[in-house]
Scaffold this active site. Structure first.
Site, PDB file in Angstrom:
ATOM      1  CG  HIS A  65      83.532  32.532  42.197  1.00 56.56           C
ATOM      2  ND1 HIS A  65      84.567  32.331  41.309  1.00 56.56           N
ATOM      3  CD2 HIS A  65      82.602  31.594  41.907  1.00 56.56           C
ATOM      4  CE1 HIS A  65      84.260  31.311  40.517  1.00 56.56           C
ATOM      5  NE2 HIS A  65      83.079  30.844  40.861  1.00 56.56           N
ATOM      6  NE  ARG A  69      77.425  28.565  47.408  1.00 56.75           N
ATOM      7  CZ  ARG A  69      77.461  28.630  46.083  1.00 56.75           C
ATOM      8  NH1 ARG A  69      76.723  27.815  45.347  1.00 56.75           N
ATOM      9  NH2 ARG A  69      78.208  29.514  45.480  1.00 56.75           N
ATOM     10  CG  HIS A 127      80.152  33.737  44.429  1.00 58.94           C
ATOM     11  ND1 HIS A 127      79.673  34.219  43.237  1.00 58.94           N
ATOM     12  CD2 HIS A 127      79.872  32.413  44.428  1.00 58.94           C
ATOM     13  CE1 HIS A 127      79.129  33.230  42.536  1.00 58.94           C
ATOM     14  NE2 HIS A 127      79.212  32.127  43.252  1.00 58.94           N
ATOM     15  NE  ARG A 136      83.051  28.308  44.206  1.00 61.23           N
ATOM     16  CZ  ARG A 136      81.818  28.453  43.806  1.00 61.23           C
ATOM     17  NH1 ARG A 136      80.986  29.155  44.529  1.00 61.23           N
ATOM     18  NH2 ARG A 136      81.419  27.892  42.711  1.00 61.23           N
ATOM     19  CD  GLU A 173      80.532  24.383  39.152  1.00 67.76           C
ATOM     20  OE1 GLU A 173      80.046  24.423  40.297  1.00 67.76           O
ATOM     21  OE2 GLU A 173      80.045  24.979  38.188  1.00 67.76           O
TER      22      GLU A 173
HETATM   23  P1  FAD Z   1      67.771  35.787  44.200  1.00 67.46           P
HETATM   24  O1  FAD Z   1      67.773  34.997  42.963  1.00 67.46           O
HETATM   25  O2  FAD Z   1      68.922  36.680  44.428  1.00 67.46           O
HETATM   26  O3  FAD Z   1      66.443  36.677  44.236  1.00 67.46           O
HETATM   27  C1  FAD Z   1      66.283  37.663  45.232  1.00 67.46           C
HETATM   28  C2  FAD Z   1      64.970  38.373  45.005  1.00 67.46           C
HETATM   29  O4  FAD Z   1      64.620  39.105  46.183  1.00 67.46           O
HETATM   30  C3  FAD Z   1      64.978  39.396  43.875  1.00 67.46           C
HETATM   31  O5  FAD Z   1      63.789  39.258  43.146  1.00 67.46           O
HETATM   32  C4  FAD Z   1      64.965  40.749  44.595  1.00 67.46           C
HETATM   33  O6  FAD Z   1      64.345  41.785  43.891  1.00 67.46           O
HETATM   34  C5  FAD Z   1      64.149  40.391  45.810  1.00 67.46           C
HETATM   35  N1  FAD Z   1      64.338  41.306  46.939  1.00 67.46           N
HETATM   36  C6  FAD Z   1      65.444  41.466  47.707  1.00 67.46           C
HETATM   37  N2  FAD Z   1      65.218  42.414  48.644  1.00 67.46           N
HETATM   38  C7  FAD Z   1      63.953  42.860  48.458  1.00 67.46           C
HETATM   39  C8  FAD Z   1      63.148  43.856  49.076  1.00 67.46           C
HETATM   40  N3  FAD Z   1      63.597  44.618  50.098  1.00 67.46           N
HETATM   41  N4  FAD Z   1      61.895  44.052  48.611  1.00 67.46           N
HETATM   42  C9  FAD Z   1      61.412  43.335  47.558  1.00 67.46           C
HETATM   43  N5  FAD Z   1      62.137  42.384  46.930  1.00 67.46           N
HETATM   44  C10 FAD Z   1      63.388  42.151  47.372  1.00 67.46           C
HETATM   45  N6  FAD Z   1      74.644  28.908  42.599  1.00 67.46           N
HETATM   46  C11 FAD Z   1      74.654  27.656  42.102  1.00 67.46           C
HETATM   47  O7  FAD Z   1      74.118  26.734  42.722  1.00 67.46           O
HETATM   48  N7  FAD Z   1      75.211  27.414  40.892  1.00 67.46           N
HETATM   49  C12 FAD Z   1      75.807  28.378  40.137  1.00 67.46           C
HETATM   50  O8  FAD Z   1      76.282  28.132  39.054  1.00 67.46           O
HETATM   51  C13 FAD Z   1      75.847  29.687  40.666  1.00 67.46           C
HETATM   52  N8  FAD Z   1      76.459  30.683  39.985  1.00 67.46           N
HETATM   53  C14 FAD Z   1      76.376  31.952  40.459  1.00 67.46           C
HETATM   54  C15 FAD Z   1      76.920  32.985  39.704  1.00 67.46           C
HETATM   55  C16 FAD Z   1      76.786  34.298  40.129  1.00 67.46           C
HETATM   56  C17 FAD Z   1      77.371  35.409  39.309  1.00 67.46           C
HETATM   57  C18 FAD Z   1      76.106  34.585  41.334  1.00 67.46           C
HETATM   58  C19 FAD Z   1      75.938  35.992  41.793  1.00 67.46           C
HETATM   59  C20 FAD Z   1      75.594  33.554  42.103  1.00 67.46           C
HETATM   60  C21 FAD Z   1      75.727  32.238  41.676  1.00 67.46           C
HETATM   61  N9  FAD Z   1      75.204  31.182  42.414  1.00 67.46           N
HETATM   62  C22 FAD Z   1      75.232  29.923  41.906  1.00 67.46           C
HETATM   63  C23 FAD Z   1      74.437  31.444  43.629  1.00 67.46           C
HETATM   64  C24 FAD Z   1      72.938  31.410  43.295  1.00 67.46           C
HETATM   65  O9  FAD Z   1      72.734  31.998  42.035  1.00 67.46           O
HETATM   66  C25 FAD Z   1      72.124  32.166  44.335  1.00 67.46           C
HETATM   67  O10 FAD Z   1      72.464  31.748  45.614  1.00 67.46           O
HETATM   68  C26 FAD Z   1      70.630  31.907  44.119  1.00 67.46           C
HETATM   69  O11 FAD Z   1      70.275  32.170  42.799  1.00 67.46           O
HETATM   70  C27 FAD Z   1      69.821  32.766  45.062  1.00 67.46           C
HETATM   71  O12 FAD Z   1      68.463  32.618  44.723  1.00 67.46           O
HETATM   72  P2  FAD Z   1      67.351  33.295  45.636  1.00 67.46           P
HETATM   73  O13 FAD Z   1      66.046  32.899  45.069  1.00 67.46           O
HETATM   74  O14 FAD Z   1      67.633  32.982  47.044  1.00 67.46           O
HETATM   75  O15 FAD Z   1      67.612  34.868  45.488  1.00 67.46           O
HETATM   76  C1  SIN Z   2      80.413  29.141  39.203  1.00 71.94           C
HETATM   77  O1  SIN Z   2      79.825  28.920  38.146  1.00 71.94           O
HETATM   78  O2  SIN Z   2      81.635  29.082  39.350  1.00 71.94           O
HETATM   79  C2  SIN Z   2      79.589  29.470  40.378  1.00 71.94           C
HETATM   80  C3  SIN Z   2      79.003  28.250  40.910  1.00 71.94           C
HETATM   81  C4  SIN Z   2      78.438  28.501  42.268  1.00 71.94           C
HETATM   82  O3  SIN Z   2      78.551  29.583  42.814  1.00 71.94           O
HETATM   83  O4  SIN Z   2      77.884  27.550  42.820  1.00 71.94           O
END
Ligand code: FAD
Ligand code: SIN
Length: 532
Positions: free
Chosen positions: A243, A387, A352, A291, A115
């Site tokens: 993104h 990032r 993103h 990006r 990527e």
């Molecule tokens: P999340 O997975 O967002 O979980 C948040 C949790 O907090 C949820 O369960 C929610 O319900 C809970 N929560 C929030 N507020 C409250 C509240 N007030 N009370 C109770 N619960 C609450 N990163 C990569 O490294 N590689 C990728 O390929 C990639 N692709 C992506 C594609 C997309 C479309 C998106 C949106 C993001 C992508 N990212 C990628 C980024 C990555 O997915 C996220 O940064 C990561 O998954 C965040 O994980 P997390 O555990 O911090 O939060």
């Molecule tokens: C993507 O798959 O392009 C997202 C990857 C990322 O947000 O790290």
């Protein structure tokens, strides 16, 4: 309710922490709260994959460290980059042991993707639904742990500190302590008090602050807003990653479907509406430039051409190969009448990822005692001003582990705080009309997208702040007199996060990483973090 370990969030950060803690401390009570369904997280939507140095013959820790530092544009914490890259492989192997499956070559080696900003092929993935696979594996492993109680539809309202015991707490108070949280239990409609010894915030991102975002509806920055209200430290909020390639669908608002960067890694070419492959005019790395550069280039092409999107051309990539690697994207395009072999895919940038967030140390400790943060809501120092793609899932796992390792060492010295008062709802009545919330939400998203997007300047930021001030005043007034609801609390949290983004952007008198302002187009020689 009382619990030993309280985890807010069921994405990769929260679930990794919960699993490790349950395995290491079978005698402790572990509670995971999530505000909707347990799998509705940013994690579930991750497509491209997780970066890791798995191919020792061609790749090295040093190269991954170097790529991360270059993307971070001078603001990464070198120690943290080193930790995440070196510890990452062990965390990925644990995830595989818990049941996550990554694509492999016929000889059994991982099929590694590439990527933007990566000098080597190092992205492990599961087709184009990597996050869904990780979330599935983690939730299944959690279900096998009797020590973990996972409760859906529990909206955390606020962190409990000395403030709730009647003491004055401000930014200068030394030792602010977390005693637990107040929760709106949507199953019972009651506001409950949960006291805990250790609390982990794993509340994810805040893309919903913008009109167009790849993030699902849950990504409203609740954890960041709660810590700010509790007088904890928040860092580098101006660095919002857009993104470059979210699917453009006329009239669709809210969550945009992502076209993973891995498509460009496999040969997809960006073209403007005149059909020109424009990236070579912006960067020698063309479509695989970092990006921020690609997003700014697209933004410029759209402004020059007066269009709402550009195109991603995959027509030359071959249907079979495309379906094999990107079945979900193929299906989504097909469902809206786009045949990737005949048509180009309309794409536009979308909010993103939040590089900043709750400031932590190398063990994931926040500035509030007994409160940890991991995942997207945290600012660990890994990403700096931008990032590197696929580094966030890795960071979430490495820091969830470090939070776990540090907190299990301390928990036996912590007691549950007695005498926490119940939530005070006096003077509030049922909401009269939702329009007071929905209209403010629309205004906030619009002003953030139009004034605080990919390209900024002083005047736009000032206008944004003036409008946010008014929205803030009106929403606080509503909050004081209205029974709490997720909609009202999310609005309040998002206005706080928007304020933190604008305030941090105003402080930064330079263009660096994801923060680009026409008033200060160059980088300053003073390298500093924005801490609020
Ligand atoms: P999340 O997975 O967002 O979980 C948040 C949790 O907090 C949820 O369960 C929610 O319900 C809970 N929560 C929030 N507020 C409250 C509240 N007030 N009370 C109770 N619960 C609450 N990163 C990569 O490294 N590689 C990728 O390929 C990639 N692709 C992506 C594609 C997309 C479309 C998106 C949106 C993001 C992508 N990212 C990628 C980024 C990555 O997915 C996220 O940064 C990561 O998954 C965040 O994980 P997390 O555990 O911090 O939060
Ligand atoms: C993507 O798959 O392009 C997202 C990857 C990322 O947000 O790290």
């Amino acid at each position: 309710m009382q619990t030993d370990f309280l985890i807010i969030g069921s994405g990769i950060a929260g679930l990794t922490f919960a699993l490790k803690t349950a395995q290491a401390c079978p005698d402790k009570k572990i509670t995971v709260l999530t505000k909707t369904q347990s799998d509705e997280t940013n994690t579930k939507y991750a497509q491209g994959g997780i970066a890791g140095v798995m191919d020792a013959a061609n790749d090295s820790f040093e190269k991954h460290i170097e790529d991360t530092l270059i993307a971070g544009d001078g603001l990464c914490n070198h120690e943290v980059v080193d930790i995440v890259v070196r510890e990452g492989r062990e965390r990925i192997n644990e995830l595989i042991e818990w049941g996550a499956m990554f694509d492999k070559e016929p000889d059994g080696d991982f099929k590694l993707g590439k990527e933007g900003g990566h000098s080597e092929y190092r992205i492990l993935h599961h087709k184009d639904v990597t996050g869904r696979e990780m979330e599935r594996a983690l939730l299944e492993a959690i279900r096998l742990q009797p020590g973990i109680e996972l409760i859906n539809y529990c909206f955390v309202l606020d962190i409990i500190t000395q403030h709730h015991l009647g003491y004055l707490v401000n930014k200068a108070t030394p030792d602010v302590e977390c005693y637990g949280v107040y929760v709106l239990n949507l199953n019972t409609r009651q506001i409950e008090t949960i006291t805990s010894k250790i609390t982990l915030l794993a509340t994810g991102g805040n893309g919903q602050v913008y009109r167009t975002t790849t993030n699902p509806a849950i990504a409203t920055g609740d954890g960041i807003a709660m810590v700010y209200r509790a007088k904890g430290r928040i860092e580098n909020m101006e660095f919002i990653q857009f993104h470059p390639t979210a699917l453009y669908e006329a009239g669709v608002r809210g969550q945009s479907f992502l076209i993973t960067e891995a498509v460009r890694g496999d040969g997809g070419i960006l073209r403007n509406t005149a059909g020109e492959a424009f990236m070579e005019r912006y960067d020698p790395r063309k479509d695989l430039a970092p990006r921020d550069i690609v997003a700014r280039a697209i933004d410029n092409e759209m402004k020059v051409g007066g269009t709402e999107h550009v195109y991603l051309d995959c027509r030359h990539m071959g249907r079979e190969k495309f379906i094999e690697h990107f079945p979900n994207i193929y299906e989504k395009c097909r469902s809206i009448g786009i045949d990737i072999e005949q048509h180009m895919i309309p794409v536009a940038p979308a909010a993103h990822y939040s590089c900043g967030g709750i400031k932590t140390d190398v063990d994931g400790r926040t500035s509030i005692r007994n409160l940890y943060a991991a995942g997207e809501c945290a600012s660990t120092g890994l990403h700096g001003a931008n990032r590197l793609a696929s580094n966030s899932l890795l960071e979430a796992m490495v820091f969830a582990h470090r939070c776990f390792a540090d907190s299990v060492n301390h928990i036996d010295g912590i007691s549950i705080k007695p005498g926490i008062p119940n939530w005070n709802a006096s003077g509030t009545t049922a909401p009269k009309e939702m329009i007071l919330i929905t209209q403010s939400l629309k205004e906030m998203k619009l002003l953030m997208s139009d004034y605080v997007g990919i390209v900024r300047n002083n005047e736009r930021l000032q206008r944004a702040m003036r409008r946010l001030d008014l929205l803030w005043e009106e929403t606080e007034n509503l909050y004081k007199h209205t029974e709490v609801s997720p909609q009202l609390c999310e609005l309040r949290n998002m206005i706080t996060v928007a304020y933190l983004i604008v305030k941090s952007a105003e402080f930064r008198h330079e263009s660096r990483g994801l923060h680009y302002t026409t008033d200060y187009p160059d980088k300053s020689s003073l390298v500093q973090h924005t801490i609020l």
